[in-house]
Design a protein around this motif. Structure first.
Motif, PDB file in Angstrom:
ATOM      1  N   GLU A  50       0.833  -1.213   0.000  1.00 37.01           N
ATOM      2  CA  GLU A  50       0.000   0.000   0.000  1.00 37.01           C
ATOM      3  C   GLU A  50       0.865   1.259   0.000  1.00 37.01           C
ATOM      4  OE1 GLU A  50      -2.905  -0.099   3.174  1.00 37.01           O
ATOM      5  OE2 GLU A  50      -3.557  -2.111   2.574  1.00 37.01           O
ATOM      6  N   ASP A  51       1.945   1.242   0.799  1.00 37.26           N
ATOM      7  CA  ASP A  51       2.852   2.395   0.849  1.00 37.26           C
ATOM      8  C   ASP A  51       3.546   2.615  -0.495  1.00 37.26           C
ATOM      9  OD1 ASP A  51       2.161   2.738   3.484  1.00 37.26           O
ATOM     10  OD2 ASP A  51       3.985   1.824   4.299  1.00 37.26           O
ATOM     11  N   TYR A  52       3.968   1.513  -1.129  1.00 36.18           N
ATOM     12  CA  TYR A  52       4.589   1.574  -2.461  1.00 36.18           C
ATOM     13  C   TYR A  52       3.614   2.178  -3.470  1.00 36.18           C
ATOM     14  CZ  TYR A  52       6.084  -0.215  -7.031  1.00 36.18           C
ATOM     15  OH  TYR A  52       6.427  -0.323  -8.367  1.00 36.18           O
ATOM     16  N   GLU A  53       2.369   1.685  -3.452  1.00 34.18           N
ATOM     17  CA  GLU A  53       1.362   2.178  -4.398  1.00 34.18           C
ATOM     18  C   GLU A  53       1.064   3.658  -4.167  1.00 34.18           C
ATOM     19  OE1 GLU A  53      -1.249  -1.847  -5.332  1.00 34.18           O
ATOM     20  OE2 GLU A  53      -1.739  -0.673  -3.541  1.00 34.18           O
ATOM     21  N   GLN A  54       1.011   4.050  -2.912  1.00 33.16           N
ATOM     22  CA  GLN A  54       0.719   5.449  -2.586  1.00 33.16           C
ATOM     23  C   GLN A  54       1.820   6.368  -3.109  1.00 33.16           C
ATOM     24  OE1 GLN A  54      -0.774   6.311   1.362  1.00 33.16           O
ATOM     25  NE2 GLN A  54       0.328   8.240   1.384  1.00 33.16           N
ATOM     26  N   ILE A  55       3.071   5.970  -2.932  1.00 34.75           N
ATOM     27  CA  ILE A  55       4.193   6.770  -3.439  1.00 34.75           C
ATOM     28  C   ILE A  55       4.075   6.925  -4.950  1.00 34.75           C
ATOM     29  CG2 ILE A  55       6.701   6.736  -3.857  1.00 34.75           C
ATOM     30  CD1 ILE A  55       6.944   5.506  -0.998  1.00 34.75           C
ATOM     31  N   ASN A  56       3.762   5.835  -5.637  1.00 31.83           N
ATOM     32  CA  ASN A  56       3.624   5.895  -7.094  1.00 31.83           C
ATOM     33  C   ASN A  56       2.553   6.890  -7.512  1.00 31.83           C
ATOM     34  OD1 ASN A  56       5.655   4.124  -7.657  1.00 31.83           O
ATOM     35  ND2 ASN A  56       4.343   2.380  -8.073  1.00 31.83           N
ATOM     36  N   ILE A  57       1.410   6.838  -6.849  1.00 28.97           N
ATOM     37  CA  ILE A  57       0.309   7.738  -7.208  1.00 28.97           C
ATOM     38  C   ILE A  57       0.702   9.188  -6.938  1.00 28.97           C
ATOM     39  CG2 ILE A  57      -2.063   8.398  -6.640  1.00 28.97           C
ATOM     40  CD1 ILE A  57      -2.562   5.355  -6.159  1.00 28.97           C
ATOM     41  N   GLU A  58       1.365   9.423  -5.815  1.00 29.26           N
ATOM     42  CA  GLU A  58       1.811  10.786  -5.482  1.00 29.26           C
ATOM     43  C   GLU A  58       2.786  11.327  -6.526  1.00 29.26           C
ATOM     44  OE1 GLU A  58       3.375  10.365  -1.540  1.00 29.26           O
ATOM     45  OE2 GLU A  58       1.392  10.353  -0.616  1.00 29.26           O
ATOM     46  N   TYR A  59       3.575  10.441  -7.141  1.00 28.82           N
ATOM     47  CA  TYR A  59       4.564  10.852  -8.134  1.00 28.82           C
ATOM     48  C   TYR A  59       4.114  10.577  -9.572  1.00 28.82           C
ATOM     49  CZ  TYR A  59       7.962  11.970  -4.533  1.00 28.82           C
ATOM     50  OH  TYR A  59       8.612  12.562  -3.473  1.00 28.82           O
ATOM     51  N   ASN A  60       2.810  10.366  -9.744  1.00 26.51           N
ATOM     52  CA  ASN A  60       2.218  10.122 -11.070  1.00 26.51           C
ATOM     53  C   ASN A  60       2.845   8.932 -11.801  1.00 26.51           C
ATOM     54  OD1 ASN A  60       0.285  12.227 -11.012  1.00 26.51           O
ATOM     55  ND2 ASN A  60       1.907  13.695 -11.478  1.00 26.51           N
ATOM     56  N   LEU A  61       3.165   7.891 -11.042  1.00 21.73           N
ATOM     57  CA  LEU A  61       3.652   6.639 -11.619  1.00 21.73           C
ATOM     58  C   LEU A  61       2.533   5.609 -11.484  1.00 21.73           C
ATOM     59  CD1 LEU A  61       7.182   6.623  -9.946  1.00 21.73           C
ATOM     60  CD2 LEU A  61       6.681   7.163 -12.333  1.00 21.73           C
ATOM     61  N   SER A  62       2.340   4.805 -12.492  1.00 23.90           N
ATOM     62  CA  SER A  62       1.221   3.869 -12.473  1.00 23.90           C
ATOM     63  C   SER A  62       1.554   2.590 -11.710  1.00 23.90           C
ATOM     64  CB  SER A  62       0.806   3.504 -13.903  1.00 23.90           C
ATOM     65  OG  SER A  62      -0.302   2.633 -13.871  1.00 23.90           O
ATOM     66  N   ASN A  63       0.548   2.081 -11.004  1.00 26.54           N
ATOM     67  CA  ASN A  63       0.653   0.772 -10.356  1.00 26.54           C
ATOM     68  C   ASN A  63       0.109  -0.335 -11.252  1.00 26.54           C
ATOM     69  OD1 ASN A  63       1.761   1.525  -7.757  1.00 26.54           O
ATOM     70  ND2 ASN A  63      -0.177   2.563  -7.392  1.00 26.54           N
ATOM     71  N   ILE A  64      -0.262   0.027 -12.464  1.00 24.71           N
ATOM     72  CA  ILE A  64      -0.751  -0.962 -13.428  1.00 24.71           C
ATOM     73  C   ILE A  64       0.446  -1.371 -14.282  1.00 24.71           C
ATOM     74  CG2 ILE A  64      -2.335  -1.376 -15.356  1.00 24.71           C
ATOM     75  CD1 ILE A  64      -4.139   0.814 -14.041  1.00 24.71           C
ATOM     76  N   HIS A  65       0.983  -2.534 -13.981  1.00 19.36           N
ATOM     77  CA  HIS A  65       2.207  -3.000 -14.642  1.00 19.36           C
ATOM     78  C   HIS A  65       1.883  -3.916 -15.824  1.00 19.36           C
ATOM     79  CE1 HIS A  65       4.355  -2.350 -10.504  1.00 19.36           C
ATOM     80  NE2 HIS A  65       4.044  -1.219 -11.112  1.00 19.36           N
ATOM     81  N   ILE A  66       0.848  -3.540 -16.548  1.00 20.43           N
ATOM     82  CA  ILE A  66       0.414  -4.308 -17.731  1.00 20.43           C
ATOM     83  C   ILE A  66       0.351  -3.338 -18.910  1.00 20.43           C
ATOM     84  CG2 ILE A  66      -1.550  -5.546 -18.773  1.00 20.43           C
ATOM     85  CD1 ILE A  66      -0.518  -7.303 -16.698  1.00 20.43           C
ATOM     86  N   ARG A  67       0.977  -3.724 -20.029  1.00 17.03           N
ATOM     87  CA  ARG A  67       0.916  -2.874 -21.228  1.00 17.03           C
ATOM     88  C   ARG A  67      -0.339  -3.217 -22.031  1.00 17.03           C
ATOM     89  NH1 ARG A  67       5.473  -5.798 -21.983  1.00 17.03           N
ATOM     90  NH2 ARG A  67       6.760  -3.929 -21.802  1.00 17.03           N
ATOM     91  N   ASP A  68      -0.719  -2.323 -22.911  1.00 22.73           N
ATOM     92  CA  ASP A  68      -1.856  -2.576 -23.794  1.00 22.73           C
ATOM     93  C   ASP A  68      -1.576  -3.792 -24.680  1.00 22.73           C
ATOM     94  OD1 ASP A  68      -3.059  -0.392 -22.700  1.00 22.73           O
ATOM     95  OD2 ASP A  68      -2.914   0.875 -24.481  1.00 22.73           O
TER      96      ASP A  68
END
Length: 201
Positions: A50-68
């Motif tokens: 959860e902490d990792y995901e929160q940092i990503n969102i705060e820095y506009n990095l996606s937690n969705i590690h799947i490409r189209d």
């Protein structure tokens, strides 16, 4: 759709996650946990993820590690569902920022910053410019700005709640669609995984 080996690697090697790494070090009882140890700790301690995901969102990095999904390589029978998955992934990335608690969002920080500036201005006008005869009007304007800020914060909080709910529902639906497409032999989920983040490179 989060790739845990990537999470473990980034916590260990990317400075952005140093605070998360410190928590991992405490749990592991060592200052140099291996990537495998970190992976196990992530699985048994949800707060780390959860902490990792929160940092990503705060820095506009996606937690969705799947490409189209590359539609050009698919059979016609698989293409429509793959298009829908790609559309869902785009929407999920767009509204992912709303999964952050509103109380920890940049929106709330901006609202408080503006109100602090208004308060400072009020004091400046009354004290430094000696406008005491206007203080009732100035304080009225300040009170109005507080009311507007409160209304806007509530509106944004509702927006966060609605989009967070949409995100969770669409996330579950999209994961199921990807699994279904893999079972049909249309795709391999492993081919879609984004194993490294280009922003960190």
């Amino acid at each position: 759709m989060i790739h845990l080996p990537r999470v473990a690697y980034e916590i260990k090697n990317i400075g952005l996650y140093d605070l998360v790494l410190q928590d991992v070090q405490k749990i592991a009882g060592t200052n140099n946990p291996t990537q495998d140890q970190i992976l196990e700790i992530i699985k048994t301690n949800p707060q780390i993820l959860e902490d990792y995901e929160q940092i990503n969102i705060e820095y506009n990095l996606s937690n969705i590690h799947i490409r189209d999904i590359d539609l050009s390589s698919l059979d016609e029978s698989c293409r429509e569902e793959a298009k829908e998955i790609n559309k869902n992934l785009a929407h999920l990335r767009e509204i992912e920022k709303y999964t952050l608690d509103f109380e920890q969002s940049s929106t709330l920080v901006i609202i408080f910053s503006i109100e602090f500036f208004v308060l400072f201005s009020v004091q400046y006008f009354i004290v430094l410019l000696d406008l005491k005869e206007w203080q009732l009007l100035i304080y009225s304007i300040f009170a109005t700005s507080i009311a507007i800020a409160y209304w806007y914060a509530k509106k944004e909080q509702k927006k966060y709640a609605i989009n967070s709910k949409i995100f969770k529902e669409k996330y579950v639906k999209t994961v199921a669609m990807i699994d279904r497409l893999e079972k049909r032999g249309c795709i391999k989920k492993s081919d879609l995984i984004i194993a490294t983040c280009e922003e960190h490179v």
